[in-house]
Each structure stands twice: as structure tokens, then as C-alpha cells.
Design an enzyme around this catalytic site. Structure first.
Site, short mmCIF file in Angstrom:
data_model
loop_
_atom_site.label_atom_id
_atom_site.label_comp_id
_atom_site.label_asym_id
_atom_site.label_seq_id
_atom_site.Cartn_x
_atom_site.Cartn_y
_atom_site.Cartn_z
N ARG A 194 -7.99 -17.28 -27.22
CA ARG A 194 -6.84 -17.83 -27.78
C ARG A 194 -7.25 -18.25 -29.19
O ARG A 194 -6.99 -19.41 -29.86
CB ARG A 194 -6.72 -19.47 -27.22
CG ARG A 194 -6.38 -19.47 -25.80
CD ARG A 194 -6.07 -20.82 -25.26
NE ARG A 194 -4.68 -21.18 -25.05
CZ ARG A 194 -4.07 -22.22 -25.22
NH1 ARG A 194 -4.88 -23.36 -25.28
NH2 ARG A 194 -2.80 -22.62 -25.29
N ASP B 201 -18.92 -21.85 -33.00
CA ASP B 201 -17.52 -22.39 -33.62
C ASP B 201 -17.88 -23.46 -34.75
O ASP B 201 -19.23 -23.70 -35.27
CB ASP B 201 -17.05 -23.23 -32.54
CG ASP B 201 -15.56 -23.26 -32.57
OD1 ASP B 201 -15.07 -23.60 -33.45
OD2 ASP B 201 -14.96 -23.35 -31.58
N GLY C 174 -20.83 -22.38 -37.25
CA GLY C 174 -20.20 -21.39 -38.42
C GLY C 174 -18.89 -21.45 -38.42
O GLY C 174 -18.36 -21.68 -37.42
N ASP C 175 -18.26 -20.66 -39.45
CA ASP C 175 -17.01 -20.05 -39.69
C ASP C 175 -16.85 -18.90 -39.37
O ASP C 175 -17.50 -18.08 -40.31
CB ASP C 175 -16.65 -20.73 -41.08
CG ASP C 175 -15.01 -20.56 -41.16
OD1 ASP C 175 -14.42 -19.83 -40.69
OD2 ASP C 175 -14.35 -21.22 -42.03
N PHE C 176 -15.98 -18.42 -38.45
CA PHE C 176 -16.01 -16.93 -38.12
C PHE C 176 -15.44 -16.06 -39.24
O PHE C 176 -15.64 -14.98 -39.39
CB PHE C 176 -15.47 -16.73 -36.69
CG PHE C 176 -14.41 -16.95 -36.51
CD1 PHE C 176 -13.14 -17.02 -37.19
CD2 PHE C 176 -14.21 -17.76 -35.13
CE1 PHE C 176 -12.07 -17.47 -36.69
CE2 PHE C 176 -13.05 -18.15 -34.83
CZ PHE C 176 -11.91 -18.24 -35.48
N ASP D 113 0.83 -1.27 0.07
CA ASP D 113 0.10 0.08 0.00
C ASP D 113 0.92 1.22 0.13
O ASP D 113 1.58 1.47 0.85
CB ASP D 113 -0.79 -0.26 1.20
CG ASP D 113 -1.79 0.89 1.22
OD1 ASP D 113 -2.75 1.22 0.09
OD2 ASP D 113 -1.94 2.11 1.95
O1 LIG Z 1 4.55 8.14 -8.62
C1 LIG Z 1 3.70 7.20 -8.40
N1 LIG Z 1 2.72 7.05 -7.16
C2 LIG Z 1 1.86 5.99 -6.92
C3 LIG Z 1 1.60 5.21 -8.08
C4 LIG Z 1 0.71 4.21 -8.17
O2 LIG Z 1 -0.51 4.72 -6.90
C5 LIG Z 1 -0.97 3.34 -6.53
C6 LIG Z 1 -1.15 3.46 -4.86
O3 LIG Z 1 -2.43 2.97 -4.55
P1 LIG Z 1 -2.37 1.69 -3.75
O4 LIG Z 1 -1.26 1.44 -2.87
O5 LIG Z 1 -3.88 1.78 -2.88
O6 LIG Z 1 -2.71 0.42 -4.85
P2 LIG Z 1 -3.72 0.03 -5.88
O7 LIG Z 1 -3.43 0.87 -7.08
O8 LIG Z 1 -4.92 0.46 -5.44
O9 LIG Z 1 -3.59 -1.37 -6.07
P3 LIG Z 1 -3.80 -2.49 -4.77
O10 LIG Z 1 -4.84 -3.63 -5.47
O11 LIG Z 1 -2.41 -3.06 -4.54
O12 LIG Z 1 -4.67 -1.76 -3.65
C7 LIG Z 1 -0.25 2.21 -6.84
O13 LIG Z 1 -0.94 1.72 -8.14
C8 LIG Z 1 1.12 2.77 -7.36
O14 LIG Z 1 1.50 1.82 -8.51
C9 LIG Z 1 2.28 5.40 -9.27
O15 LIG Z 1 2.02 4.82 -10.12
N2 LIG Z 1 3.26 6.40 -9.32
#
Ligand SMILES: O=c1[nH]cc([C@@H]2O[C@H](COP(=O)(O)OP(=O)(O)OP(=O)(O)O)[C@@H](O)[C@H]2O)c(=O)[nH]1
Length: 674
Positions: A580, A537, A563-565, A130
Site C-alpha cells: 500500500r 518507516d 528513515g524516509d524511503f 477441474d
Molecule cells: O484452452 C485452455 N484449456 C485449459 C486452460 C487452463 O488449464 C487449467 C486446467 O487445470 P486444472 O483444472 O487442474 O486447474 P488449475 O489451473 O490447476 O487450477 P486449480 O487450482 O483450480 O486446480 C485451468 O487453469 C484452465 O484455465 C486454459 O487456460 N485454456
């Protein structure tokens, strides 16, 4: 300052660059020490990768940046985005980083629990992260709208702020069907200073759309980099994942240094390269029975000796090819030999594949699933084979983790019961038999395929493939059923991840072109009960789909139309699916097909592709690149990168191309007709 010039630096369009590249370039320009450490991080992870190679690693994050950072150092993992809502009460945490760590932990634990309970696939390790920004004692996360982004960016203008990423590494263990977890967490702080931002620049940046999914409302790796005066600390930490610290944690977890060496290691901010390289061989694994533990206690003269024999029982005689670390003249532990473990593993690869194929063909896994534990002689008698050959096959399968061997005999491992028994719901048996009977002969002609740049069906099977599917797969009932069973295995394994990669709830009707047995279609109707799905398909396929249908499904049944797409009109729908399919064909044929689909689509219609997506530089995803060789030996098609798909799709009026790397065998691409 205008921003157009570097647009697309990050988005998967043409000319885009990976985070590794852009990050490294920036670090090199502004911070040589950070550049050095960035490179070290890549090296440091390699040996640890060997350790993680046999584990099921899951990244509990939807962040494409985190996926790419970890991908770029070759870590193999699945992506399962966390459903944990980031709503912890911030004021209840003494410091912002504690909040980030706790959120990261909850994200990872939610995924670990969900996988354990719902999918019966307990991962070994789940990684959660986070990222937050703090300024003037405020915590900034992702902006909820443009006004919010404006508030965040104007707060950051002209000031230094901190970016914290909390990371949780959750080790999981399933005991008596209960999930046990052990959490290791840490955080990293990076200081970033913004230039003074004019209103015009600020709004231009906000209108670029970049701030919306980024902590603090900016992406330092792309346009947002232009707002930054300096960065103190780990650049990738700002992007969303502190790779360097993560590597150190893994080393700490998996390779605690022997006590007497600690003072020899030259600590900069992380241990020196040599120390990490020592870790690259499995033989240094402290849990390995062949670890030669005693040797580390040797006195130096013996350590430097080059003669003698190394055996588990004779700890004080050492030979270089035992791969024991020895001290160099600077007191740094070094590996005297660069043992080619990776190459040897590749060399052996075909033997392991063939052992799996033969055990599957002889129905060893079916037998052991039904009988529980058997001695080699009993297995040999039942499968009508020699005892000595069967015993060696069973031993090899046990060593490969497919079987378990005890004094009572051989039994299936958990994954053999789930994936290798031919009657299990998620069986890969069909694909294994197809690999042995069809792909193996084709791959024996890989050299010709590479020299000629063409498929090898004629060499392998004596059949010209003017019409690939008719001539190769549907020439006889037996081959057709084998091929359909193989496609069904892969579709079943991937369907859930593909069906849930994007929110498709706005669509009412879908048509899966070339949808074969309907495995993905059946998953879609489960997930979206209001969606009517038709599989379109070839008549030969549709005539044989009945025994692949789910027995108990409480949803409207999938409809099958033949069918053949390439030649026939296909059913009307507001969502078309190609799973695929495109990888079988040349660009020319793809253009034909996409132009037909585009003509059938009204504005707002969706197109969902599921394919293996290569990274833009075509250098990181070995499974995907090997799959492209697979297409070379048997079709006129190939696997393509995200940018290549994007450009094919945009050519036919499909926009807003989004790609999710699912971590499964197939990735998902979604776009809409404008
Ligand atoms: O300079 C940058 N600063 C931050 C980021 C991106 O910001 C998000 C931060 O959000 P979070 O930690 O809540 O993560 P999420 O994207 O919501 O994904 P989760 O599923 O892990 O909660 C993060 O994506 C950073 O990469 C950036 O790109 N540049």
C-alpha cells in the site's frame, strides 16, 4: 503460421484482453448461437448475484482464467487455491467426466475444511473446478514439462478431442463448530478439433511457454486458438469454467420455477432472458418474508390488474411495484417493473456506513461482547445515550446483520465479535474510526475532488498537505495513532493472503519499506522462519510500533529501522516489499522510488507489492475502483491496473511480473530483478 502477432493476448501485459473479450470475439466469429448464450450467461448470473451477494463465496482455484471468467460477470468471491493434489486413480472412474467432477469436489472440500478449521472463516459457498482433455481414451491434464506438452499436442494434432470441466458447488454450514457440506456438481463437455500441426509450429508453440499450466497443453483463448479448426459447445468450458451451465445450476438451486410456469418457459438451452430478469429483485427471494407467494396463484385477469394494494396479507390484489412476475402474451414470465433495487441500495449505503461507524464509536460491540445479551435501555444507559436513539441504532445494526435481536435483547453477531470489538485480534475498529473521522469528511468533498482532480485535505481539515504523511496523518499524536491503528487493521486482515500468495522461501532477508506496524512483516516471519525482516518507516511511525507487536510469537522478531524511503538509504535485503505504498504517489514519485529499489537490488532479488489491482479495462472491480476515488480525495496517487504496475516495474528492470488476485482487500504482485 507464425505466432508472434497475438502474443500477450492473455498475459497481463499491455494490450492484453480479458477472457470475456477474447472469448466473446471468438464465439461471435464462429458460433452465433454460442455468442447469444454467452451474453445470456452474463445476464443470468446478475439476479443470482443478488442472492450470492450476502454470502461468502470462495473460488477454490489458482487458475487466473477461472477467476477472470467469474469476475467478468461481477460475482464477488475470495480466491483460496486448493491444496488438493490431483492424484485420484483415473482407472477407478467409469468415465472421464466422473474423474473431473470428483477432483473438482475434492478441491472445493479441501478449501472448505481448511477455512473452517484453520482460519475460523467458514465460507458459505466454495466453488471448485477441474478441466481435462480426453483423446483416444487418454486423459490429458497439465503437462509436466516441454516433452510432455509435445506428447500431448502431437496426440491432439489433426483430431477431434473432448474437453471436460467438472464443477462442484459446495454449500457450507458450521453447526456446533462442525462443518456440514452439501455438494452440487455437474460437468460440461466441449468438442474441439485441431488442425494438423507441423513439428515447427508445435515446438514454436511449446517454446512460447503457454502450454505449461493448461489442460491438454494448450490455451484456446490465446496462441493455442490458432491450432483450432472448430469448437462445438461452450468455449469458456475449454478455457476452464463452463459459465453458462454454472448459471443454470445457480438458477436451479436458488430459483426453482413455480411448477405451473415451467411449461411456459421457452427453453432453448437455457431459460429465456426475461425469466432470469424476473429474478433480479430480492423481493422474489422465496425465503423473504415479503415474498407475496400467494400472488403467483392468481388467475390471469387479476395478475394483469394494475390497481390495488400489495401487502403480505392480501395475496390476491396486486400492484405493479410489487415486482411480481406476470406472463406476457407469449406465456413468458416477465417482471412488470424494473424496480431500482440496486440504486436504492447505493442510495442507502451511506446510512449503513454511518450506523456502523456510530455503533463502533459508541463501543456498542465492545459492550455486547463483554455482556452477552442486553436490552436497548441497558445499552443506552451504558453508552450515555437516549433510549429511543439507541434502540433505532441497535435495530438498524441488527437488520444489517451486525447484531442479533431476540426477545432477550441484542447481542453481537459472530462477525461483530471477530471484527468489530476493538480488542479482538482481527479487529477492524481502527479502520472504522479512521473511516469516520478522516475519510468521511474527505468524501463529503468528492465533488470538488472530481472537478479539480486533487486531494481535499485542505477543505476537509483546513491543512495544506505539502508533505502528505507529515501534514495529514502525523500532525498530532491522536491522529497518528488513529492512522496507524487503521493501517494495522487492514494489514492484519490481508497479511496472510499476501504473505502466502507467492513462494518466497528462497529469500533470506526482506525489507518492508513503509511497513508501518509490521503486521505483514510479522506474518512473513511466521510463514518463513528463516527470513529476517526489517521494517523501514518514518521515525514518527517507528517510535509508536511497540504496542502493535504480537504478544506470543515464537519466531525471530522483526527489526524496525527509521528513515524516509525517498531520501535515505534503506537496509540491504534480497526481497523488498511495498505494501500500500505505490498507490499513494504519482508515477513520477513511483519512478524515483523504484529506481532506488532497483539500484539496491542484485540480480535475482525479489520485489513484492501488495496493492488493490484494477482490471485492465477498469470496469469490473467496484471495491477497487471506489478505493481509487479514496486515493483521489486524500493523496496524489491512485489505484492502478495489472498492466500499469507491470509497465512501471519493467521500466526499472524487474521482470517476470506475476499478479495474484487474493480475493482479500489487497492483491499481490511479485517480480524479480533481472
Ligand atoms: O484452452 C485452455 N484449456 C485449459 C486452460 C487452463 O488449464 C487449467 C486446467 O487445470 P486444472 O483444472 O487442474 O486447474 P488449475 O489451473 O490447476 O487450477 P486449480 O487450482 O483450480 O486446480 C485451468 O487453469 C484452465 O484455465 C486454459 O487456460 N485454456
Amino acid at each position: 503460421m507464425r505466432m508472434r502477432a497475438v502474443w500477450r493476448l492473455w498475459s497481463p501485459g499491455r494490450g492484453s484482453r480479458s477472457v470475456g473479450d477474447s472469448a466473446r470475439r471468438r464465439i461471435n466469429a464462429s458460433c452465433p448461437r454460442a455468442a447469444y448464450l454467452g451474453l445470456l450467461a452474463g445476464m443470468a448470473l446478475k439476479p443470482v448475484l443478488g442472492k450470492l451477494g450476502s454470502k461468502r463465496v470462495v473460488l477454490a482455484s489458482a487458475s487466473p482464467r477461472r477467476q477472470e471468467i467469474l469476475c467478468s460477470v461481477g460475482l464477488r468471491f475470495e480466491v483460496v487455491p486448493s491444496w488438493f493434489k490431483e492424484t485420484l486413480e483415473k482407472s477407478s472412474f467409469a468415465t472421464p467426466y466422473k474423474y473431473a467432477i470428483e477432483t473438482a469436489k475434492q478441491k472445493a472440500l479441501e478449501v472448505a475444511n481448511r477455512m473452517h478449521v484453520k482460519h475460523l472463516r467458514t465460507p458459505d459457498i466454495v466453488i471448485g473446478a477441474d478441466t481435462i482433455v480426453t483423446v483416444d481414451e487418454h486423459i490429458l491434464e497439465k503437462p509436466i514439462d516441454k516433452q510432455d506438452a509435445y506428447r500431448m499436442l502431437s496426440r491432439l494434432s489433426g483430431k477431434e478431442h473432448s474437453v471436460f470441466t467438472g464443477v462442484a458447488i459446495v454449500h457450507c454450514n458450521s453447526k456446533d463448530n462442525r462443518l456440514e457440506t452439501e455438494v452440487t456438481d455437474f460437468y460440461e463437455e466441449t468438442k474441439v478439433k485441431f488442425a494438423d500441426l507441423s513439428e515447427e509450429l508445435l515446438w514454436e508453440y511449446i517454446h512460447s511457454g503457454e502450454p505449461m499450466d493448461k489442460a491438454g497443453g494448450y490455451g484456446i483463448q490465446a496462441l493455442g486458438g490458432m491450432l483450432v479448426e472448430y469448437v462445438h459447445g461452450d468455449f469458456l468450458n475449454v478455457v476452464g469454467f463452463p459459465l453458462n451451465h454454472f448459471c443454470k445450476k445457480l438458477v436451479e438451486l436458488y430459483y426453482p420455477p413455480p411448477k405451473h410456469t415451467i411449461h411456459h418457459i421457452k427453453h432453448d438451452s437455457i431459460p429465456s432472458v426475461e425469466t432470469f430478469e424476473n429474478l433480479s429483485d430480492e423481493e422474489n427471494d422465496s425465503s423473504s418474508p415479503l415474498q407475496y407467494k400467494g400472488a403467483i396463484k392468481l388467475d390471469r385477469s387479476k395478475t394483469h390488474s394494475s390497481g390495488g394494494v400489495c401487502s403480505p396479507g392480501s395475496s390476491n390484489i396486486i400492484k405493479p411495484n410489487c415486482m411480481m412476475p406476470v406472463e406476457n402474451q407469449n406465456g413468458v414470465m416477465e417482471n412488470p417493473d424494473k424496480f431500482p433495487s440496486k440504486i436504492l441500495e447505493l442510495l442507502d449505503g451511506f446510512r449503513a456506513s454511518k450506523a456502523l461507524f456510530v455503533a463502533s464509536k459508541l463501543k456498542v460491540f465492545d459492550l455486547l461482547k463483554n455482556k452477552g445479551v442486553l436490552q436497548a435501555v441497558d445499552v443506552a444507559n451504558t453508552i450515555n445515550s437516549s433510549v429511543c436513539g439507541t434502540e433505532r441504532l441497535l435495530d438498524a445494526c441488527a437488520a444489517l446483520g451486525l447484531l442479533e435481536k431476540t426477545l432477550q435483547g441484542y447481542s453481537n453477531s459472530d462477525s461483530a465479535n471477530i471484527y468489530l470489538a476493538s480488542d479482538s485480534e482481527d479487529s477492524l475498529h481502527g479502520y472504522i474510526i479512521h473511516s469516520d473521522d478522516h475519510l468521511w469528511p474527505l468524501f463529503t468533498h468528492l465533488e470538488s475532488a472530481v472537478k479539480e482532480g486533487t486531494m481535499q485535505n485542505y477543505r476537509a481539515f483546513g491543512k495544506k498537505s505539502e508533505n502528505l504523511f507529515q501534514d495529514s496523518y502525523y500532525q498530532s499524536m491522536e491522529v497518528k495513532q488513529r492512522f496507524m491503528a487503521a493501517m494495522h487493521s487492514i494489514a492484519k486482515l490481508t497479511a496472510k493472503d499476501v504473505a502466502t500468495a507467492f513462494d518466497l522461501s528462497q529469500f533470506r532477508s526482506a525489507c518492508d519499506l513503509g511497513g508501518c506496524t509490521g503486521a505483514l512483516a510479522n506474518e512473513l516471519v511466521q510463514k518463513y522462519p528463516n527470513l529476517k525482516v526489517t521494517v523501514f518507516d518514518l521515525p514518527e511511525v517507528i517510535a509508536n510500533v511497540s504496542h502493535f507487536q504480537p504478544v506470543r510469537q515464537h519466531t525471530a522478531p522483526v527489526t524496525f529501522t527509521s528513515g524516509d524511503f525517498f531520501k535515505d538509504n534503506f537496509p540491504e535485503a534480497d526481497l523488498y516489499i511495498l505494501s500500500r505504498i505505490l498507490h499513494d504517489w504519482t508515477d513520477e514519485k513511483i519512478h524515483m522510488l523504484l529506481s532506488k529499489i532497483s539500484a539496491a537490488c542484485k540480480p535475482g532479488c525479489g520485489l513484492l507489492l501488495s496493492e488493490v489491482v484494477l482490471d485492465d479495462e477498469k470496469k469490473n472491480r467496484s471495491t477497487a475502483l471506489l478505493q481509487s476515488l479514496n486515493m483521489l480525495v486524500q493523496t496524489e496517487g491512485k489505484e492502478r491496473s495489472g498492466s500499469e504496475y507491470q509497465s512501471l516495474l519493467e521500466h526499472h528492470g524487474f521482470t517476470n511480473v506475476k499478479i495474484i488476485l487474493t480475493g482479500n482487500l489487497l492483491d499481490a504482485i511479485f517480480c524479480t530483478k533481472c
